[in-house]
Scaffold this active site. Structure first.
Site, short mmCIF file in Angstrom:
data_model
loop_
_atom_site.label_atom_id
_atom_site.label_comp_id
_atom_site.label_asym_id
_atom_site.label_seq_id
_atom_site.Cartn_x
_atom_site.Cartn_y
_atom_site.Cartn_z
CG ASP A 92 66.95 52.87 28.32
OD1 ASP A 92 66.48 51.80 28.73
OD2 ASP A 92 66.55 53.44 27.29
CG HIS A 109 64.58 55.98 18.93
ND1 HIS A 109 63.42 55.27 18.91
CD2 HIS A 109 65.44 55.27 19.71
CE1 HIS A 109 63.55 54.16 19.62
NE2 HIS A 109 64.76 54.14 20.13
#
Ligand code: PAF
Length: 275
Positions: free
Chosen positions: A148, A36
């Site tokens: 993703d 992240h």
């Protein structure tokens, strides 16, 4: 100093104070790890200030999935971000989905197949939350992880189809030294499961080599068999698709992507690589 806000009104007021500036956004579900942080670092390359949203979105979990168990670690997340985010938007479920909420955003195109075959609710939940988050913050750019990959394409299509004035940027997957893709769900793995998990990226890398010299369906089938043999408790899919549309392909004539989802014990892992 990062400003933490929990309502759309507070977010918009905090953002107005940052003007004039280019704003970047990184939507997350928290439990932040270095992957992240790398998305925030990428956002900072394109923007003066970054808004990070932290929201465990209930609509993208089906009953029986890990919504309740999903780690919620706001204090640690704020520490992890340090000064990298100007604003952290951490709304409640009631703020995102007030009483009477009756709208769902569904995206066709790249959402067909793969994750949708196993998590049919998933992309409508993601698209609805992401549309709301992007409209709430109205950033100039937004960064999503290639980890993703199908989700990244769905978000790109959503932004394009709704004419949102936002550039969506995909950032590369961060990996452990042994190649395991960083994921908040890796925290669920026992020591033995962790050893099996790393074989996902190794088998995908081998499959890319096989795919270059063999039939793509045969390469996928070999990879699925290798995952079962390696100790994965379930293999949802290994698929080689067009990298821009997620369409089926029969030859490597355009940029392609290999994508996989498999379970180690109860933990579902996904990974993908460029071919
Ligand atoms: O990738 C995620 O963390 C989530 O799916 C997202 C994009 C924040 C939407 O809830």
């Amino acid at each position: 100093m990062t400003k933490v806000v929990t309502t759309v009104a507070e977010l918009r007021a905090a953002k107005a104070l940052l003007k004039p500036a280019r704003i970047g956004m990184v939507p997350t579900m928290g439990a932040l790890h270095d992957g992240h942080v790398s998305l925030v670092t990428e956002a900072r390359k394109h923007a003066d200030h970054v808004v990070v949203s932290i929201f465990v979105n209930p609509t993208q979990f089906a009953p029986g999935e890990d919504f309740d168990a999903y780690p919620r670690t706001l204090e640690a997340d704020l520490k992890k971000l340090g000064d990298a985010a100007a604003i952290v938007f951490a709304p409640t479920a009631r703020e995102m989905y007030p009483e009477g909420f009756a709208t769902t955003v569904t995206v066709g195109g790249p959402s067909a197949g793969l994750e949708t075959n196993f998590r049919p609710h998933f992309f409508a939940g993601v698209a609805t939350a992401v549309a709301k988050l992007l409209i709430a913050a109205l950033p100039d750019i937004a960064v999503f992880g290639e980890k993703d990959y199908q989700q990244l394409l769905v978000v790109k299509r959503l932004v394009r189809d709704l004419d949102l004035p936002i550039r969506v940027i995909g950032a590369p997957t961060l990996r452990e030294a042994d190649g395991l893709a960083l994921s908040s769900r890796n925290a669920y793995l026992s020591a033995d499961e962790r050893k099996i998990a790393t074989l996902l990226n190794i088998i995908l890398t081998d499959t890319i080599a096989t795919a270059r010299s063999s039939d793509l369906r045969a390469a996928e089938a070999t990879a699925i068999e290798a995952l079962w043999k390696a100790g994965f408790s379930h293999v949802d899919y290994v698929a080689i698709r067009d990298a821009e549309s997620m369409d089926h392909i029969t030859a490597l004539e355009r940029p392609a992507r290999i994508l996989a989802a498999a379970k180690v014990g109860k933990t579902r892992l996904i990974d993908n690589m460029a071919i």
